[in-house]
Design a protein around this motif. Structure first.
Motif, PDB file in Angstrom:
ATOM      1  N   LEU A   1       0.818  -1.219   0.000  1.00 22.73           N
ATOM      2  CA  LEU A   1       0.000   0.000   0.000  1.00 22.73           C
ATOM      3  C   LEU A   1       0.850   1.265   0.000  1.00 22.73           C
ATOM      4  N   ASP A   2       0.599   2.112  -0.992  1.00 22.98           N
ATOM      5  CA  ASP A   2       1.169   3.461  -1.010  1.00 22.98           C
ATOM      6  C   ASP A   2       0.238   4.369  -0.209  1.00 22.98           C
ATOM      7  N   LEU A   3       0.793   5.181   0.685  1.00 31.55           N
ATOM      8  CA  LEU A   3      -0.066   6.069   1.464  1.00 31.55           C
ATOM      9  C   LEU A   3      -0.627   7.206   0.627  1.00 31.55           C
TER      10      LEU A   3
ATOM     11  N   GLY B   1      -3.957   6.194   1.735  1.00 34.15           N
ATOM     12  CA  GLY B   1      -3.569   4.920   2.298  1.00 34.15           C
ATOM     13  C   GLY B   1      -4.057   4.702   3.721  1.00 34.15           C
TER      14      GLY B   1
ATOM     15  N   THR C   1      -1.126  -5.486   5.901  1.00 32.84           N
ATOM     16  CA  THR C   1      -0.716  -4.349   5.087  1.00 32.84           C
ATOM     17  C   THR C   1       0.772  -4.078   5.235  1.00 32.84           C
TER      18      THR C   1
ATOM     19  N   VAL D   1       3.191  -1.212   4.046  1.00 32.13           N
ATOM     20  CA  VAL D   1       3.218   0.125   3.468  1.00 32.13           C
ATOM     21  C   VAL D   1       4.518   0.319   2.693  1.00 32.13           C
TER      22      VAL D   1
ATOM     23  N   THR E   1       5.972   3.460   0.592  1.00 32.19           N
ATOM     24  CA  THR E   1       5.576   4.836   0.336  1.00 32.19           C
ATOM     25  C   THR E   1       6.768   5.789   0.328  1.00 32.19           C
TER      26      THR E   1
ATOM     27  N   ALA F   1       0.294   4.864  10.572  1.00 32.38           N
ATOM     28  CA  ALA F   1       0.166   3.577   9.895  1.00 32.38           C
ATOM     29  C   ALA F   1       0.323   2.416  10.876  1.00 32.38           C
TER      30      ALA F   1
ATOM     31  N   ALA G   1      -0.448  -1.529  10.496  1.00 30.19           N
ATOM     32  CA  ALA G   1       0.486  -1.876   9.428  1.00 30.19           C
ATOM     33  C   ALA G   1       1.469  -2.933   9.915  1.00 30.19           C
TER      34      ALA G   1
ATOM     35  N   TYR H   1       6.680  -1.305   7.052  1.00 29.20           N
ATOM     36  CA  TYR H   1       6.764   0.053   6.511  1.00 29.20           C
ATOM     37  C   TYR H   1       8.111   0.200   5.821  1.00 29.20           C
TER      38      TYR H   1
END
Length: 215
Positions: free
Chosen positions: A55-57, A64, A80, A82, A84, A95, A100, A103
């Protein structure tokens, strides 16, 4: 074993294509599709039920964080990760607070991303070194004013090694309630808000390198 089923939420077509190519080269991974907007990410996640959402924020429409809130509200089992360009501590904290599992900045290498996907698929968290260093920077000022006790330092190290409060209590022969109290003191002293941030901080301070951390 079944391949890891992955959904990509990315609005930049070239990057989405590159991610698809990378995933297709891995025998243990399967890309289920690409969502170019936040709302489509929510809908596809509900319909396809992937194991992992990349997932891109900075998604158009529903961003996101909004996607993560929607998945949380739907009690989705999708984890998820992330990926980003947002590197500010506020975005990272938000996040992680929304669940999340990992990251990573977009400029990480493909091998780093693949490692993160596999770790997240195993039920672990994965935070890049650059992200983990944010918690070190934020907490160092707090720590200069509030020195950690030897017990707090030990528990911080064990958190960084991935131990739960119950496992720490057994290892140190103390009650689980005592461990929780020490963790609460650590959060207050270091300005850390949750277990993911604490583990990221512990990993970074223990390693003293730019190696990424598994939680």
């Amino acid at each position: 074993m079944s391949p890891i089923r992955i959904l990509i939420a990315e609005d930049h077509a070239m990057l989405a294509d590159a991610l698809q190519m990378l995933l297709s080269s891995q025998p243990d991974m399967h890309c289920m599709g690409v969502a170019p907007s936040g709302q489509e990410a929510v809908e596809l996640a509900a319909n396809l039920q992937p194991d992992i959402l990349l997932l891109d924020l900075g998604m158009p429409g529903l961003d996101g964080l909004g996607v993560m809130r929607a998945l949380q509200a739907a009690k989705s089992a999708t984890r998820t990760l992330v990926v980003t360009a947002r590197m500010d501590s506020g975005s990272v904290r938000a996040a992680l607070a929304l669940g999340a599992a990992g990251y990573l900045p977009k400029n990480e290498s493909g091998s780093e991303l693949l490692l993160a996907i596999r770790r997240v698929a195993q039920g672990r968290r994965y935070i890049s070194a650059d992200i983990a260093s944010l918690f070190v920077d934020d907490a160092e000022t707090q720590n200069t004013e509030h020195k950690l006790t030897s017990s707090e330092t030990t528990i911080l190290q064990l958190v960084g090694n991935g131990l739960t409060s119950k496992e720490i209590s057994l290892k140190l022969n103390i009650s689980e309630g005592t461990v929780r109290k020490h963790r609460e003191n650590l959060r207050n002293k270091l300005g850390i808000r949750n277990s993911a941030e604490m583990a990221a901080y512990a990993i970074r301070t223990q390693s003293g390198t730019t190696t990424s951390g598994e939680l």
